[in-house]
Scaffold this motif. Structure first.
Motif, mmCIF file in Angstrom:
data_model
loop_
_atom_site.group_PDB
_atom_site.id
_atom_site.type_symbol
_atom_site.label_atom_id
_atom_site.label_comp_id
_atom_site.label_asym_id
_atom_site.label_seq_id
_atom_site.Cartn_x
_atom_site.Cartn_y
_atom_site.Cartn_z
ATOM 1 N N ALA A 21 0.832 -1.214 0.000
ATOM 2 C CA ALA A 21 0.000 0.000 0.000
ATOM 3 C C ALA A 21 0.861 1.257 0.000
ATOM 4 C CB ALA A 21 -0.938 -0.010 1.205
ATOM 5 N N GLU A 22 1.928 1.272 0.787
ATOM 6 C CA GLU A 22 2.805 2.450 0.836
ATOM 7 C C GLU A 22 3.524 2.673 -0.492
ATOM 8 O OE1 GLU A 22 5.165 1.573 4.301
ATOM 9 O OE2 GLU A 22 3.763 2.648 5.607
ATOM 10 N N ARG A 23 3.965 1.587 -1.136
ATOM 11 C CA ARG A 23 4.618 1.718 -2.445
ATOM 12 C C ARG A 23 3.639 2.241 -3.489
ATOM 13 N NH1 ARG A 23 6.938 -3.246 -1.373
ATOM 14 N NH2 ARG A 23 5.452 -4.286 -2.735
ATOM 15 N N ARG A 24 2.441 1.678 -3.517
ATOM 16 C CA ARG A 24 1.433 2.092 -4.493
ATOM 17 C C ARG A 24 1.021 3.555 -4.285
ATOM 18 N NH1 ARG A 24 -3.068 -2.660 -4.369
ATOM 19 N NH2 ARG A 24 -1.848 -4.315 -5.343
ATOM 20 N N ALA A 25 0.893 3.963 -3.025
ATOM 21 C CA ALA A 25 0.406 5.309 -2.714
ATOM 22 C C ALA A 25 1.340 6.391 -3.245
ATOM 23 C CB ALA A 25 0.222 5.467 -1.209
ATOM 24 N N GLN A 26 2.620 6.100 -3.334
ATOM 25 C CA GLN A 26 3.584 7.080 -3.827
ATOM 26 C C GLN A 26 3.313 7.479 -5.268
ATOM 27 O OE1 GLN A 26 7.524 5.565 -3.285
ATOM 28 N NE2 GLN A 26 7.264 5.282 -1.091
ATOM 29 N N HIS A 27 2.668 6.585 -6.025
ATOM 30 C CA HIS A 27 2.453 6.801 -7.456
ATOM 31 C C HIS A 27 0.980 6.799 -7.821
ATOM 32 C CE1 HIS A 27 6.739 6.130 -7.758
ATOM 33 N NE2 HIS A 27 6.577 5.039 -7.054
ATOM 34 N N SER A 28 0.127 7.171 -6.874
ATOM 35 C CA SER A 28 -1.311 7.096 -7.116
ATOM 36 C C SER A 28 -2.022 8.338 -6.584
ATOM 37 C CB SER A 28 -1.886 5.856 -6.423
ATOM 38 O OG SER A 28 -3.281 5.783 -6.627
ATOM 39 N N PHE A 29 -3.115 8.693 -7.247
ATOM 40 C CA PHE A 29 -3.991 9.750 -6.758
ATOM 41 C C PHE A 29 -4.953 9.198 -5.700
ATOM 42 C CE2 PHE A 29 -3.005 11.111 -11.120
ATOM 43 C CZ PHE A 29 -2.482 12.366 -10.857
ATOM 44 N N ARG A 60 -13.947 -3.625 6.570
ATOM 45 C CA ARG A 60 -12.773 -4.433 6.939
ATOM 46 C C ARG A 60 -11.447 -3.690 6.762
ATOM 47 N NH1 ARG A 60 -12.945 -9.626 3.718
ATOM 48 N NH2 ARG A 60 -13.786 -8.299 2.093
ATOM 49 N N VAL A 61 -11.498 -2.391 6.426
ATOM 50 C CA VAL A 61 -10.276 -1.595 6.285
ATOM 51 C C VAL A 61 -9.676 -1.375 7.671
ATOM 52 C CG1 VAL A 61 -9.354 0.670 5.669
ATOM 53 C CG2 VAL A 61 -11.006 -0.463 4.171
ATOM 54 N N VAL A 62 -8.393 -1.713 7.819
ATOM 55 C CA VAL A 62 -7.717 -1.536 9.108
ATOM 56 C C VAL A 62 -6.677 -0.412 9.065
ATOM 57 C CG1 VAL A 62 -8.119 -3.889 9.888
ATOM 58 C CG2 VAL A 62 -6.050 -3.372 8.598
ATOM 59 N N HIS A 63 -6.286 -0.003 7.854
ATOM 60 C CA HIS A 63 -5.314 1.083 7.727
ATOM 61 C C HIS A 63 -5.441 1.683 6.329
ATOM 62 C CE1 HIS A 63 -1.739 3.358 8.803
ATOM 63 N NE2 HIS A 63 -1.275 3.116 7.594
ATOM 64 N N THR A 64 -5.247 2.984 6.221
ATOM 65 C CA THR A 64 -5.299 3.673 4.936
ATOM 66 C C THR A 64 -4.040 4.507 4.755
ATOM 67 O OG1 THR A 64 -7.712 3.787 4.967
ATOM 68 C CG2 THR A 64 -6.575 5.365 3.561
ATOM 69 N N VAL A 65 -3.447 4.390 3.564
ATOM 70 C CA VAL A 65 -2.311 5.220 3.177
ATOM 71 C C VAL A 65 -2.837 6.139 2.078
ATOM 72 C CG1 VAL A 65 0.038 5.260 2.278
ATOM 73 C CG2 VAL A 65 -0.718 3.323 3.666
ATOM 74 N N HIS A 66 -2.748 7.430 2.288
ATOM 75 C CA HIS A 66 -3.297 8.394 1.342
ATOM 76 C C HIS A 66 -2.418 8.484 0.097
ATOM 77 C CE1 HIS A 66 -6.350 9.606 4.152
ATOM 78 N NE2 HIS A 66 -5.425 9.703 5.071
ATOM 79 N N GLY A 67 -3.065 8.590 -1.053
ATOM 80 C CA GLY A 67 -2.346 8.743 -2.315
ATOM 81 C C GLY A 67 -1.483 9.981 -2.294
ATOM 82 N N ALA A 68 -0.273 9.871 -2.818
ATOM 83 C CA ALA A 68 0.696 10.962 -2.714
ATOM 84 C C ALA A 68 0.747 11.841 -3.957
ATOM 85 C CB ALA A 68 2.087 10.402 -2.435
ATOM 86 N N MET A 69 0.133 11.418 -5.048
ATOM 87 C CA MET A 69 0.143 12.235 -6.269
ATOM 88 C C MET A 69 -0.843 13.378 -6.119
ATOM 89 S SD MET A 69 2.111 10.615 -8.720
ATOM 90 C CE MET A 69 1.428 11.253 -10.214
ATOM 91 N N LEU A 70 -0.468 14.538 -6.593
ATOM 92 C CA LEU A 70 -1.354 15.694 -6.558
ATOM 93 C C LEU A 70 -1.755 16.054 -7.972
ATOM 94 C CD1 LEU A 70 0.455 17.946 -3.956
ATOM 95 C CD2 LEU A 70 -1.528 16.486 -3.605
ATOM 96 N N ASP A 71 -2.994 16.439 -8.144
ATOM 97 C CA ASP A 71 -3.512 16.797 -9.452
ATOM 98 C C ASP A 71 -3.512 18.308 -9.650
ATOM 99 O OD1 ASP A 71 -4.447 16.155 -11.930
ATOM 100 O OD2 ASP A 71 -6.543 16.035 -11.326
#
Length: 73
Positions: A21-29, A60-71
């Motif tokens: 999740a942390e890896r994906r969030a770096q490159h996702s909105f 069932r979500v136990v943790h959320t990593v916010h997307g790091a890309m800005l639009d």
């Protein structure tokens, strides 16, 4: 002993899902969620795969990593 083994496996799957999740969030909105599952343990879920996160997954979500890309530029 079975309980300790199960806890170790669950902890391992949680930290694996968190790393994904942390890896994906770096490159996702979109936010990346760590979701608990009876069969899989934990897995990472990209919020962008759904229009709105279905209730059966959202509960069932136990943790959320916010997307790091800005639009915004």
């Amino acid at each position: 002993m079975t309980t300790l083994s199960t806890l170790d496996m669950n902890a391992h799957s949680y930290f694996e899902a968190l790393a994904v999740a942390e890896r994906r969030a770096q490159h996702s909105f979109f936010d990346q969620h760590v979701v608990e599952d009876e069969d899989l343990g934990y897995f990472a879920l990209d919020e962008g795969d759904y229009n709105a996160l279905p209730a059966h997954l959202a509960s069932r979500v136990v943790h959320t990593v916010h997307g790091a890309m800005l639009d915004e530029y």
